[in-house]
Design an enzyme around this catalytic site. Sequence first.
Site: not given
Ligand code: NAD
Ligand code: SER
Length: 335
Positions: A10, A13, A54, A153, A157
């Site tokens: 990822g 992201g 993945i 979700y 997690k």
């Molecule tokens: P994001 O959606 O920007 O990035 C996720 C990345 O994973 C994307 O680039 C997407 O293309 C890639 N992805 C999705 N499915 C995939 C697959 N099957 N194979 C390969 N790549 C895949 O999200 P983020 O904000 O960068 O989040 C990163 C992590 O943090 C995630 O696990 C998310 O659940 C967790 N998280 C994020 C937040 C938030 O507010 N952004 C809060 C809590 C937890």
């Molecule tokens: N920011 C994330 C969502 O809203 C929390 O994991 O999905």
Amino acid sequence: MGERVALITGSGGEMGHGVLPRLRDQGFRIVALDLYDLPETLGRYCVETVRGDIRDEGLMGDLVQRFAPDCVYHLAAMLSAHSEADPFMAHQVNVDATCSLLRQCEESARQKGRPVRFLFPSSIAVYGLPDAATKVEAGAVEESDWNHPRGMYGCNKLYIELFGTFLGRRAGKAGEPGVDFRSIRFPGLISAETLPTGGTTDYAPEMIHAAAQGKPYSCFIDEHSRLPFMTMPDAVQALLDLAEAPPESLSTRVYNIRGFSPSPAEIRKRVLTHFPDAQIGFDPVPSRQAIVDSWPADVDDSRARSDWGLSPEHDLAAAIDDYLVPALRKRYDGD
Ligand code: NAD
Ligand code: SER
């Protein structure tokens, strides 16, 4: 010891944008994987970039075997709104593919004779409060409180938190190298560099980015509903700090963290001090409001503070005044 290798899933992201450069600064050789091509600005930090899924066990197994990573930042996931819309796909991505990667890392650890550190971003979505009134009454929840997620979700997690912790404990008991699992329950994250998609907490970054571009914004959450948030730089720093913490300092494998806990109305008020003409309204969407009502208004992060020194730089005022507004003016106005 030679250069350490980090596998980042990822990687393209929001979080990947922050983590990649910081790991390169720490001297890691980076192997990056995402569904989409990595932008060149990130690709230059990597020894290998892979476009792939993945869920492709063969591809992931080949990467783990070839590069024998010292640590894995498993950032790839389907976020909450997308997971609720397609729970079966969410299970495949967030659970099945993650379990498979954990198994491959455990095998690699045994072959190499040293543990693989596995960093897993979890979420406040693992909490499940029954209604908005209970949420207000509960205040800042501890890690063990209210672990009854109402959304897919959060279920995904929570299961990986439990499975990863189990694998780490099992390896420790057997005295064998295995997966050294570490997880943070992130609050909503706000970045100046990227905009999120598919999350429930997206309203906060969307509101601020829209104001900076002079675009009207309608918030899909009630103006008084509170959730914890943090800036992306503080979130990335926390993940790197947890990754480097000595194992004996960790009293748990899953940590709450937070920066500030505003209502949408409070975010709007602060945004208006910089963009007084911003048009920000509220039009709550019931399905999204129900998710927010089941997530905690705040979290107790005292374990992260005492175990590995969590110390975020930004409260709400600093996040907007010192981090977001200067960066967004530069980005959208070229100031
Ligand atoms: P994001 O959606 O920007 O990035 C996720 C990345 O994973 C994307 O680039 C997407 O293309 C890639 N992805 C999705 N499915 C995939 C697959 N099957 N194979 C390969 N790549 C895949 O999200 P983020 O904000 O960068 O989040 C990163 C992590 O943090 C995630 O696990 C998310 O659940 C967790 N998280 C994020 C937040 C938030 O507010 N952004 C809060 C809590 C937890
Ligand atoms: N920011 C994330 C969502 O809203 C929390 O994991 O999905």
